[in-house]
Design a protein around this motif. Structure first.
Motif, PDB file in Angstrom:
ATOM      1  N   ALA A  42       0.839  -1.193   0.000  1.00  0.00           N
ATOM      2  CA  ALA A  42       0.000   0.000   0.000  1.00  0.00           C
ATOM      3  C   ALA A  42       0.872   1.240   0.000  1.00  0.00           C
ATOM      4  O   ALA A  42       2.012   1.226   0.474  1.00  0.00           O
ATOM      5  N   ARG A  43       0.336   2.319  -0.532  1.00  0.00           N
ATOM      6  CA  ARG A  43       1.022   3.618  -0.556  1.00  0.00           C
ATOM      7  C   ARG A  43       0.676   4.371   0.705  1.00  0.00           C
ATOM      8  O   ARG A  43      -0.489   4.474   1.078  1.00  0.00           O
ATOM      9  N   LEU A  44       1.688   4.876   1.398  1.00  0.00           N
ATOM     10  CA  LEU A  44       1.446   5.662   2.602  1.00  0.00           C
ATOM     11  C   LEU A  44       0.919   7.029   2.222  1.00  0.00           C
ATOM     12  O   LEU A  44       1.369   7.628   1.245  1.00  0.00           O
ATOM     13  N   ARG A  45      -0.025   7.531   2.989  1.00  0.00           N
ATOM     14  CA  ARG A  45      -0.543   8.877   2.767  1.00  0.00           C
ATOM     15  C   ARG A  45       0.528   9.885   3.176  1.00  0.00           C
ATOM     16  O   ARG A  45       1.355   9.627   4.037  1.00  0.00           O
ATOM     17  N   ALA A  46       0.507  11.041   2.555  1.00  0.00           N
ATOM     18  CA  ALA A  46       1.539  12.056   2.773  1.00  0.00           C
ATOM     19  C   ALA A  46       1.709  12.430   4.234  1.00  0.00           C
ATOM     20  O   ALA A  46       2.818  12.634   4.710  1.00  0.00           O
ATOM     21  N   ASP A  47       0.600  12.501   4.967  1.00  0.00           N
ATOM     22  CA  ASP A  47       0.698  12.929   6.365  1.00  0.00           C
ATOM     23  C   ASP A  47       1.068  11.808   7.334  1.00  0.00           C
ATOM     24  O   ASP A  47       1.288  12.053   8.505  1.00  0.00           O
ATOM     25  N   THR A  48       1.172  10.576   6.843  1.00  0.00           N
ATOM     26  CA  THR A  48       1.432   9.439   7.719  1.00  0.00           C
ATOM     27  C   THR A  48       2.762   9.553   8.449  1.00  0.00           C
ATOM     28  O   THR A  48       2.872   9.197   9.612  1.00  0.00           O
ATOM     29  N   LEU A  49       3.779  10.026   7.754  1.00  0.00           N
ATOM     30  CA  LEU A  49       5.120  10.085   8.340  1.00  0.00           C
ATOM     31  C   LEU A  49       5.524  11.490   8.756  1.00  0.00           C
ATOM     32  O   LEU A  49       6.694  11.768   8.958  1.00  0.00           O
ATOM     33  N   SER A  50       4.561  12.379   8.902  1.00  0.00           N
ATOM     34  CA  SER A  50       4.881  13.784   9.160  1.00  0.00           C
ATOM     35  C   SER A  50       5.363  14.053  10.583  1.00  0.00           C
ATOM     36  O   SER A  50       6.011  15.069  10.823  1.00  0.00           O
ATOM     37  N   ARG A  51       5.050  13.140  11.511  1.00  0.00           N
ATOM     38  CA  ARG A  51       5.469  13.344  12.901  1.00  0.00           C
ATOM     39  C   ARG A  51       6.131  12.074  13.430  1.00  0.00           C
ATOM     40  O   ARG A  51       5.698  10.965  13.100  1.00  0.00           O
ATOM     41  N   PRO A  52       7.141  12.234  14.286  1.00  0.00           N
ATOM     42  CA  PRO A  52       7.753  11.047  14.889  1.00  0.00           C
ATOM     43  C   PRO A  52       6.802  10.398  15.890  1.00  0.00           C
ATOM     44  O   PRO A  52       5.907  11.047  16.431  1.00  0.00           O
ATOM     45  N   GLY A  53       6.994   9.104  16.098  1.00  0.00           N
ATOM     46  CA  GLY A  53       6.193   8.383  17.081  1.00  0.00           C
ATOM     47  C   GLY A  53       5.724   7.045  16.550  1.00  0.00           C
ATOM     48  O   GLY A  53       6.000   6.684  15.404  1.00  0.00           O
ATOM     49  N   PRO A  54       4.995   6.291  17.361  1.00  0.00           N
ATOM     50  CA  PRO A  54       4.537   4.961  16.957  1.00  0.00           C
ATOM     51  C   PRO A  54       3.336   5.021  16.012  1.00  0.00           C
ATOM     52  O   PRO A  54       2.500   5.919  16.108  1.00  0.00           O
ATOM     53  N   LEU A  55       3.284   4.061  15.097  1.00  0.00           N
ATOM     54  CA  LEU A  55       2.149   3.882  14.190  1.00  0.00           C
ATOM     55  C   LEU A  55       1.700   2.429  14.287  1.00  0.00           C
ATOM     56  O   LEU A  55       2.526   1.516  14.222  1.00  0.00           O
ATOM     57  N   THR A  56       0.405   2.199  14.412  1.00  0.00           N
ATOM     58  CA  THR A  56      -0.123   0.845  14.481  1.00  0.00           C
ATOM     59  C   THR A  56      -0.598   0.434  13.089  1.00  0.00           C
ATOM     60  O   THR A  56      -1.401   1.125  12.467  1.00  0.00           O
ATOM     61  N   ILE A  65     -12.515  -9.182   8.940  1.00  0.00           N
ATOM     62  CA  ILE A  65     -11.559  -9.829   9.844  1.00  0.00           C
ATOM     63  C   ILE A  65     -10.247  -9.051   9.828  1.00  0.00           C
ATOM     64  O   ILE A  65      -9.710  -8.727   8.765  1.00  0.00           O
ATOM     65  N   ARG A  66      -9.749  -8.750  11.030  1.00  0.00           N
ATOM     66  CA  ARG A  66      -8.530  -7.957  11.182  1.00  0.00           C
ATOM     67  C   ARG A  66      -7.347  -8.867  11.501  1.00  0.00           C
ATOM     68  O   ARG A  66      -7.481  -9.845  12.228  1.00  0.00           O
ATOM     69  N   SER A  67      -6.188  -8.475  10.978  1.00  0.00           N
ATOM     70  CA  SER A  67      -4.952  -9.189  11.276  1.00  0.00           C
ATOM     71  C   SER A  67      -4.453  -8.796  12.664  1.00  0.00           C
ATOM     72  O   SER A  67      -5.012  -7.908  13.316  1.00  0.00           O
ATOM     73  N   ASN A  68      -3.395  -9.435  13.084  1.00  0.00           N
ATOM     74  CA  ASN A  68      -2.691  -8.962  14.267  1.00  0.00           C
ATOM     75  C   ASN A  68      -2.141  -7.583  13.930  1.00  0.00           C
ATOM     76  O   ASN A  68      -1.798  -7.311  12.783  1.00  0.00           O
ATOM     77  N   SER A  69      -2.046  -6.727  14.914  1.00  0.00           N
ATOM     78  CA  SER A  69      -1.484  -5.400  14.657  1.00  0.00           C
ATOM     79  C   SER A  69       0.011  -5.417  14.953  1.00  0.00           C
ATOM     80  O   SER A  69       0.521  -6.292  15.669  1.00  0.00           O
ATOM     81  N   TYR A  70       0.703  -4.448  14.366  1.00  0.00           N
ATOM     82  CA  TYR A  70       2.151  -4.322  14.523  1.00  0.00           C
ATOM     83  C   TYR A  70       2.459  -2.839  14.670  1.00  0.00           C
ATOM     84  O   TYR A  70       1.904  -2.014  13.945  1.00  0.00           O
ATOM     85  N   VAL A  71       3.318  -2.504  15.602  1.00  0.00           N
ATOM     86  CA  VAL A  71       3.667  -1.105  15.826  1.00  0.00           C
ATOM     87  C   VAL A  71       5.038  -0.813  15.217  1.00  0.00           C
ATOM     88  O   VAL A  71       5.994  -1.562  15.448  1.00  0.00           O
ATOM     89  N   ILE A  72       5.090   0.236  14.402  1.00  0.00           N
ATOM     90  CA  ILE A  72       6.367   0.706  13.857  1.00  0.00           C
ATOM     91  C   ILE A  72       6.611   2.113  14.408  1.00  0.00           C
ATOM     92  O   ILE A  72       5.678   2.814  14.773  1.00  0.00           O
ATOM     93  N   ASP A  73       7.872   2.492  14.485  1.00  0.00           N
ATOM     94  CA  ASP A  73       8.228   3.823  14.986  1.00  0.00           C
ATOM     95  C   ASP A  73       8.722   4.707  13.859  1.00  0.00           C
ATOM     96  O   ASP A  73       9.575   4.291  13.065  1.00  0.00           O
TER      97      ASP A  73
END
Length: 80
Positions: A42-56, A65-73
């Motif tokens: 998938a293509r990340l939206r422009a604002d997705t990486l605009s701030r530091p911190g965790p993303l789920t 049905i949802r997959s397991n979630s994963y946190v990236i920083d």
């Protein structure tokens, strides 16, 4: 100047056409699903990486049905 474009790849099993990637609950634009159902891009939206911190990150199939979630920083690039 144009912003950089980034993709995210989710790997697993049983990923089907119509599965979407959510990052912090926001749907990203799906680019492709591998024929064997093991990879979704998938293509990340422009604002997705605009701030530091965790993303789920999680995948949601067409049937809800949802997959397991994963946190990236997201890290800040140091000043040069």
């Amino acid at each position: 100047s144009k912003a950089k474009k980034f993709n995210i790849v989710v790997r697993g099993s049983g990923l089907v056409s119509g599965t979407v990637i959510l990052i912090d609950g926001q749907e990203m634009k799906t680019i492709s699903v591998s024929p064997d159902g093991s990879e979704l891009v998938a293509r990340l939206r422009a604002d997705t990486l605009s701030r530091p911190g965790p993303l789920t990150v999680e995948a949601v199939a067409p049937d809800g049905i949802r997959s397991n979630s994963y946190v990236i920083d997201v890290l800040v690039e140091p000043d040069r």
